[in-house]
Each structure stands twice: as C-alpha cells, then as structure tokens.
Scaffold this motif. Sequence first.
Motif, PDB file in Angstrom:
ATOM      1  N   THR A  61       0.846  -1.189   0.000  1.00 27.71           N
ATOM      2  CA  THR A  61       0.000   0.000   0.000  1.00 27.71           C
ATOM      3  C   THR A  61       0.885   1.243   0.000  1.00 27.71           C
ATOM      4  O   THR A  61       1.990   1.230   0.530  1.00 27.71           O
ATOM      5  N   LEU A  62       0.369   2.285  -0.590  1.00 23.89           N
ATOM      6  CA  LEU A  62       0.979   3.604  -0.525  1.00 23.89           C
ATOM      7  C   LEU A  62      -0.074   4.560   0.001  1.00 23.89           C
ATOM      8  O   LEU A  62      -1.221   4.515  -0.429  1.00 23.89           O
ATOM      9  N   SER A  63       0.295   5.386   0.941  1.00 18.61           N
ATOM     10  CA  SER A  63      -0.647   6.389   1.440  1.00 18.61           C
ATOM     11  C   SER A  63       0.095   7.703   1.631  1.00 18.61           C
ATOM     12  O   SER A  63       1.242   7.720   2.073  1.00 18.61           O
ATOM     13  N   LYS A  64      -0.554   8.770   1.260  1.00 16.94           N
ATOM     14  CA  LYS A  64       0.051  10.092   1.356  1.00 16.94           C
ATOM     15  C   LYS A  64      -0.398  10.743   2.650  1.00 16.94           C
ATOM     16  O   LYS A  64      -1.583  10.794   2.954  1.00 16.94           O
ATOM     17  N   LYS A  65       0.555  11.214   3.412  1.00 12.56           N
ATOM     18  CA  LYS A  65       0.273  11.855   4.687  1.00 12.56           C
ATOM     19  C   LYS A  65       0.436  13.359   4.531  1.00 12.56           C
ATOM     20  O   LYS A  65       1.493  13.844   4.181  1.00 12.56           O
ATOM     21  N   VAL A  70       4.359  13.378   2.821  1.00 11.47           N
ATOM     22  CA  VAL A  70       5.208  12.193   2.885  1.00 11.47           C
ATOM     23  C   VAL A  70       4.380  10.992   2.462  1.00 11.47           C
ATOM     24  O   VAL A  70       3.246  10.819   2.892  1.00 11.47           O
ATOM     25  N   VAL A  71       4.958  10.173   1.605  1.00  8.89           N
ATOM     26  CA  VAL A  71       4.298   8.951   1.170  1.00  8.89           C
ATOM     27  C   VAL A  71       4.788   7.813   2.062  1.00  8.89           C
ATOM     28  O   VAL A  71       5.986   7.631   2.249  1.00  8.89           O
ATOM     29  N   LEU A  72       3.848   7.079   2.625  1.00  5.98           N
ATOM     30  CA  LEU A  72       4.175   5.935   3.466  1.00  5.98           C
ATOM     31  C   LEU A  72       3.883   4.665   2.681  1.00  5.98           C
ATOM     32  O   LEU A  72       2.790   4.489   2.148  1.00  5.98           O
ATOM     33  N   ALA A  73       4.875   3.790   2.598  1.00  8.16           N
ATOM     34  CA  ALA A  73       4.713   2.513   1.896  1.00  8.16           C
ATOM     35  C   ALA A  73       4.767   1.386   2.915  1.00  8.16           C
ATOM     36  O   ALA A  73       5.618   1.380   3.801  1.00  8.16           O
ATOM     37  N   ALA A  90       7.107   8.529  -3.918  1.00  6.27           N
ATOM     38  CA  ALA A  90       6.412   7.246  -3.763  1.00  6.27           C
ATOM     39  C   ALA A  90       7.298   6.059  -4.133  1.00  6.27           C
ATOM     40  O   ALA A  90       7.307   5.048  -3.433  1.00  6.27           O
ATOM     41  N   ALA A  91       8.055   6.167  -5.231  1.00  8.00           N
ATOM     42  CA  ALA A  91       8.923   5.055  -5.651  1.00  8.00           C
ATOM     43  C   ALA A  91      10.005   4.793  -4.614  1.00  8.00           C
ATOM     44  O   ALA A  91      10.301   3.636  -4.296  1.00  8.00           O
TER      45      ALA A  91
END
Length: 105
Positions: A61-65, A70-73, A90-91
């Motif tokens: 999962t990827l989620s943007k905070k 900040v993208v959390l993977a 994200a990558a």
Amino acid sequence: MITEEQKQKLWEWCGFQYIGGIAVPYYMTPNGDPVTRSSDFPALNMNNLVKWAVPCLYSWTLSKKSPGKVVLATVRSLGGRYGMAGSDDAAEALALAILRVVESK
C-alpha cells in the motif's frame, strides 16, 4: 537515498540473477534479458517497481500523509515479512519498504 548496493540487493530479490563475469558482473532479468552491469539495473521508479518488485509481494500500500506530503509505503512479502518506509517520493518509499523486507533475512 538508496545506495547502489541496496539497488543490487533489491533487484536480486526480484529475480535478477548473477550469471558470471570477472571484471564486469553480468546479470539476467527474470524474463531472460541480459543486464551487462549492476549499474544497468532498471531505474527505481514506479513503473519498474510495479513490473519487477510488486509481483514478488503478497501485498503493498501507498498512502500520502498531509501536510508534509510524505508517502508511506507498507509491504508484505510472500514469506510473511513486513516492511514500512516513508519518503517524499512514492517510488523511493516503496523501494525502501521492500529493502526492509530484503534486509530482514
């Protein structure tokens, strides 16, 4: 930032195989295409990660905070290991999370 050594570990985990070479190591992609040097591994971008790394995962999962953007993977390997990482990209977040799984062995 991801080092060249970490890139090599990630792509090897994805199925890139060392096939020989003394002065210059040679690799083969999972679909049989040659890679002449580890510096010729695919770039760590979302297209390549989805093509090579995501099929090796059970889930991701990827989620943007916000507001820091900040993208959390979060990833789970087929072997049941978990990894989590954050980045502005994200990558990079996905690659770092996968590396947490790879390096937890």
